[in-house]
Design a protein around this motif. Sequence first.
Motif, mmCIF file in Angstrom:
data_model
loop_
_atom_site.group_PDB
_atom_site.id
_atom_site.type_symbol
_atom_site.label_atom_id
_atom_site.label_comp_id
_atom_site.label_asym_id
_atom_site.label_seq_id
_atom_site.Cartn_x
_atom_site.Cartn_y
_atom_site.Cartn_z
ATOM 1 N N MET A 107 58.948 48.907 42.701
ATOM 2 C CA MET A 107 57.713 49.649 42.787
ATOM 3 C C MET A 107 56.760 49.127 41.706
ATOM 4 O O MET A 107 57.139 49.038 40.544
ATOM 5 C CB MET A 107 58.019 51.117 42.571
ATOM 6 N N PRO A 108 55.531 48.788 42.088
ATOM 7 C CA PRO A 108 54.594 48.258 41.088
ATOM 8 C C PRO A 108 54.112 49.341 40.125
ATOM 9 O O PRO A 108 54.017 50.510 40.488
ATOM 10 C CB PRO A 108 53.435 47.734 41.931
ATOM 11 N N THR A 109 53.821 48.907 38.916
ATOM 12 C CA THR A 109 53.243 49.816 37.935
ATOM 13 C C THR A 109 51.774 50.029 38.280
ATOM 14 O O THR A 109 51.206 49.309 39.104
ATOM 15 C CB THR A 109 53.343 49.230 36.519
ATOM 16 N N ASP A 110 51.146 51.008 37.642
ATOM 17 C CA ASP A 110 49.714 51.235 37.860
ATOM 18 C C ASP A 110 48.918 49.997 37.469
ATOM 19 O O ASP A 110 47.959 49.629 38.147
ATOM 20 C CB ASP A 110 49.219 52.436 37.056
ATOM 21 N N ARG A 111 49.319 49.353 36.394
ATOM 22 C CA ARG A 111 48.632 48.143 35.931
ATOM 23 C C ARG A 111 48.731 47.047 36.986
ATOM 24 O O ARG A 111 47.739 46.400 37.321
ATOM 25 C CB ARG A 111 49.237 47.659 34.614
ATOM 26 N N GLN A 112 49.935 46.836 37.512
ATOM 27 C CA GLN A 112 50.116 45.808 38.534
ATOM 28 C C GLN A 112 49.296 46.137 39.780
ATOM 29 O O GLN A 112 48.678 45.253 40.362
ATOM 30 C CB GLN A 112 51.585 45.668 38.914
ATOM 31 N N ALA A 113 49.284 47.397 40.179
ATOM 32 C CA ALA A 113 48.509 47.800 41.354
ATOM 33 C C ALA A 113 47.021 47.551 41.121
ATOM 34 O O ALA A 113 46.333 47.012 42.002
ATOM 35 C CB ALA A 113 48.767 49.267 41.677
ATOM 36 N N ASP A 114 46.524 47.913 39.951
ATOM 37 C CA ASP A 114 45.108 47.689 39.640
ATOM 38 C C ASP A 114 44.782 46.199 39.607
ATOM 39 O O ASP A 114 43.721 45.782 40.103
ATOM 40 C CB ASP A 114 44.736 48.328 38.305
ATOM 41 N N LEU A 115 45.660 45.388 39.038
ATOM 42 C CA LEU A 115 45.405 43.948 38.985
ATOM 43 C C LEU A 115 45.468 43.324 40.373
ATOM 44 O O LEU A 115 44.668 42.437 40.699
ATOM 45 C CB LEU A 115 46.385 43.265 38.036
#
Length: 58
Positions: free
Chosen positions: A1-9
């Motif tokens: 599951m991606p982190t919020d940071r990864q999702a935003d990037l």
Amino acid sequence: MPTDRQADLLIAVALTEFSVHYEVAAPGLAEHAWQLAADRLLEYDVEPREATGALEIK
């Protein structure tokens, strides 16, 4: 599951791609997409050219 940071990037990368591909066809929309991408990258202090590497997907 991606982190919020990864999702935003990842969203920033997608918006950047969109802005490049629609630069001629819809310059206003492309500019808006670029600004949204830049805002997300700025939040994480990431340069556009570093965004894909910053995703840290394994």
